[in-house]
Design a protein around this motif. Structure first.
Motif, PDB file in Angstrom:
ATOM      1  N   PHE A  65     187.170  62.750  51.167  1.00 41.90           N
ATOM      2  CA  PHE A  65     187.483  61.817  49.775  1.00 41.90           C
ATOM      3  C   PHE A  65     186.323  62.175  48.816  1.00 41.90           C
ATOM      4  N   SER A  66     185.308  62.441  48.990  1.00 41.78           N
ATOM      5  CA  SER A  66     184.100  62.961  48.389  1.00 41.78           C
ATOM      6  C   SER A  66     184.452  63.922  47.374  1.00 41.78           C
ATOM      7  N   GLY A  67     185.289  64.891  47.897  1.00 41.96           N
ATOM      8  CA  GLY A  67     185.653  65.923  46.949  1.00 41.96           C
ATOM      9  C   GLY A  67     186.438  65.649  45.689  1.00 41.96           C
ATOM     10  N   SER A  68     186.853  64.380  45.613  1.00 38.29           N
ATOM     11  CA  SER A  68     187.919  64.220  44.596  1.00 38.29           C
ATOM     12  C   SER A  68     186.894  63.645  43.188  1.00 38.29           C
ATOM     13  N   ILE A  69     185.464  63.307  43.708  1.00 44.86           N
ATOM     14  CA  ILE A  69     184.632  63.189  42.649  1.00 44.86           C
ATOM     15  C   ILE A  69     183.714  64.063  42.304  1.00 44.86           C
ATOM     16  N   GLY A  70     183.634  64.915  43.341  1.00 46.54           N
ATOM     17  CA  GLY A  70     182.680  66.232  43.226  1.00 46.54           C
ATOM     18  C   GLY A  70     181.905  66.111  44.275  1.00 46.54           C
ATOM     19  N   THR A  71     181.552  67.154  44.942  1.00 48.27           N
ATOM     20  CA  THR A  71     180.509  67.290  46.004  1.00 48.27           C
ATOM     21  C   THR A  71     179.081  66.730  45.825  1.00 48.27           C
ATOM     22  N   HIS A  72     178.547  67.379  44.642  1.00 48.30           N
ATOM     23  CA  HIS A  72     177.195  67.081  44.501  1.00 48.30           C
ATOM     24  C   HIS A  72     177.087  65.610  43.924  1.00 48.30           C
ATOM     25  N   LYS A  73     178.039  65.205  42.947  1.00 49.95           N
ATOM     26  CA  LYS A  73     177.814  63.601  42.551  1.00 49.95           C
ATOM     27  C   LYS A  73     177.875  62.726  43.690  1.00 49.95           C
ATOM     28  N   PHE A  75     177.234  63.153  46.883  1.00 56.33           N
ATOM     29  CA  PHE A  75     176.044  63.226  47.605  1.00 56.33           C
ATOM     30  C   PHE A  75     174.995  62.587  47.071  1.00 56.33           C
ATOM     31  N   ILE A  76     174.634  62.405  45.579  1.00 54.08           N
ATOM     32  CA  ILE A  76     173.623  61.868  45.100  1.00 54.08           C
ATOM     33  C   ILE A  76     173.987  60.358  45.423  1.00 54.08           C
ATOM     34  N   GLY A 116     175.692  67.481  52.588  1.00 50.60           N
ATOM     35  CA  GLY A 116     174.544  68.293  52.692  1.00 50.60           C
ATOM     36  C   GLY A 116     174.530  69.555  53.454  1.00 50.60           C
ATOM     37  N   MET A 117     175.380  69.361  54.682  1.00 51.49           N
ATOM     38  CA  MET A 117     175.590  70.816  55.260  1.00 51.49           C
ATOM     39  C   MET A 117     176.394  71.654  54.455  1.00 51.49           C
ATOM     40  N   ALA A 118     177.518  71.279  53.754  1.00 51.45           N
ATOM     41  CA  ALA A 118     178.426  71.911  53.100  1.00 51.45           C
ATOM     42  C   ALA A 118     177.862  72.516  51.598  1.00 51.45           C
ATOM     43  N   ILE A 119     176.845  71.922  50.966  1.00 53.82           N
ATOM     44  CA  ILE A 119     176.151  72.138  49.808  1.00 53.82           C
ATOM     45  C   ILE A 119     175.165  73.389  50.297  1.00 53.82           C
TER      46      ILE A 119
END
Length: 455
Positions: A65-73, A75-76, A116-119
């Motif tokens: 689901f995190s991909g919906s708002i952006g992986t980097h955002k 993660f933070i 974190g792993m994906a980034i």
């Protein structure tokens, strides 16, 4: 650009390290926490286990689901949530508040770890360039498991149990600062693919039931109605989940992952090797400090021997995997772990050197299994398949960790209660590993599940 990649990888590894170390950081500190908060052992067990329980159940759906708002955002935000949970846990004056803090930590960790792993992996432009990054991340995971109990014990002995949580705060601030400076935030692409809500719910409930049954089996009774019901529900949930995921166009876990032979074998090895490694780590510090009377620092130094050979063998095995082949690497890893278990099963009160040698063999064996399993689990996947594969591998690792708690910790606690009657101080420990050593050596046959060579 090369330096920027390294900084990103370092920050992501720190995030992975923190989320995993908090799985076991409370183990040795439990007595101090219980006395400080004036709570029951049942309450302490929930504070300890709720983290692993939710971490395993939420990692796959929240990572997706995190991909919906952006992986980097994502993660933070998740890192900040983990920070808040760490602060609440450290500042808690009741068991209820500690559990709330641990819940917030676990939700944050369930996002931080897979993203974190994906980034970190996304900084590589080719599969060959990605393999050493995967090896470093795998090494980070192994070191977190190795250092967790010792770090928690040392902080408790020299400062306070609260610092087992407060120590996370400056590190998370550093990770967030690095992420804001190096990651694309404003114009980051988002995943527009439809989310698999039904699959997410099924996976959460199924994993929650399975992990809860494994955690509570020894206290509720393995043949009790509640445990049997939880295992039954988890099995039925899994079957329906597989059936459902095969029939939709946007599955949470692409079933094609399981058509790759090396991925399936790596997943199984990840579970089994984690059981054997954690089976030592959750028992040895307590045995060495509480039963034999050595200091927490001494038990920490003992576990450093594991970390030493793990640090050497994991990246070396990962890098040499294409030349040596998965079968020889995995076979050797299990044999070395078997030797370690044989040594642990034959120690005496005066055999400190043998303990150190056993730890060296354990670290070497687990290093040969952990790094290559992570590399083979990533395979040649890219994009969503890569993210999904690493989330699945992580969940299998968590299942192995909880299995180790269920088997080894319950056996050790049972043996401690019988010291003076059935067992001595030594045999309470050694009898566990004398029995397990045959299984460890037999697990070397799992190496045959891999292909002889990888391209």
């Amino acid at each position: 650009m090369f330096k920027k990649k390294n900084i990103i990888i370092f920050a992501m590894c720190l995030g992975v390290f923190l989320t995993l170390i908090d799985t076991t950081v409370m183990n040795i500190a439990m007595t101090s926490i219980q006395a400080s908060l004036h709570t029951t052992l049942t309450g302490m067990n929930w504070a300890l286990n709720i983290y692993s329980l939710l971490f395993a159940a939420l990692a796959i759906p929240l990572g997706r689901f995190s991909g919906s708002i952006g992986t980097h955002k994502a993660f933070i935000f998740a890192s900040l949530l983990f920070l808040i949970g760490s602060f609440i846990s450290g500042a808690s004056n009741s068991i209820q508040l500690l559990i709330v803090g641990r819940i917030l930590q676990s939700i944050g960790a369930a996002v931080v770890l897979p993203l974190g792993m994906a980034i970190a992996y996304s900084t590589a432009e080719t599969v060959e360039e990605r393999e050493p990054i995967v090896a470093v991340v795998a090494l980070t995971q192994g070191l977190a498991a190795a250092l967790g109990p010792s770090l928690g014990g040392a902080l408790t002995q020299y400062f306070s149990w609260r610092w087992a949580f407060f120590i996370n705060i400056p590190i998370v601030i550093f990770i967030v600062a690095i992420s804001l400076m190096t990651l694309e935030i404003k114009n980051e692409p988002v995943n527009s693919q439809k989310n698999d809500l039904v699959g997410s719910i099924l996976s959460m409930f199924g994993l929650f039931s399975l992990v809860l049954a494994l955690i509570q089996g020894s206290s509720w009774g393995w043949t009790s109605f509640n445990i049997i019901a939880l295992f039954t529900f988890a099995l039925l949930d899994l079957l329906f989940f597989i059936w459902y995921e095969r029939r939709i166009d946007y599955p949470m876990i692409p079933m094609e992952l399981f058509s790759f032979r090396n991925f399936n074998a790596a997943s199984l090895v990840m579970i089994i090797s984690t059981v054997f490694q954690v089976g030592i780590f959750i028992v040895l510090p307590t045995y060495y400090s509480k039963i034999l009377g050595h200091s927490v620092v001494s038990s920490s130094v003992l576990l450093m021997a594991v970390s030493l050979t793990l640090t050497i063998c994991s990246p070396v095995a990962s890098m040499a995997l294409r030349k040596v082949g998965p079968r020889i690497t995995m076979f050797t890893g299990f044999i070395l772990m078997g030797v370690a278990y044989a040594l642990f099963g034959t120690i005496t009160e005066s055999s400190n050197i043998q303990l150190y040698i056993a730890c060296l063999f354990l670290g070497a064996g687990y290093g040969l299994l952990l790094g290559p399993s992570q590399v083979l689990g990533a395979s040649d996947f890219k994009g969503s398949l890569l993210t999904a594969s690493q989330s699945v591998i992580f969940v299998f690792r968590q299942v192995g960790l909880v299995l180790a708690f269920a088997i080894f910790l319950s056996l050790f606690n049972s043996h401690i209660e019988q010291i003076g009657t059935t067992y001595t101080k030594i045999t309470a420990f050694t009898s566990i590993y004398k029995t397990a050593v045959i299984i460890v050596f037999a697990s070397s046959l799992l190496s045959l599940l891999f292909k002889r060579k990888i391209k």
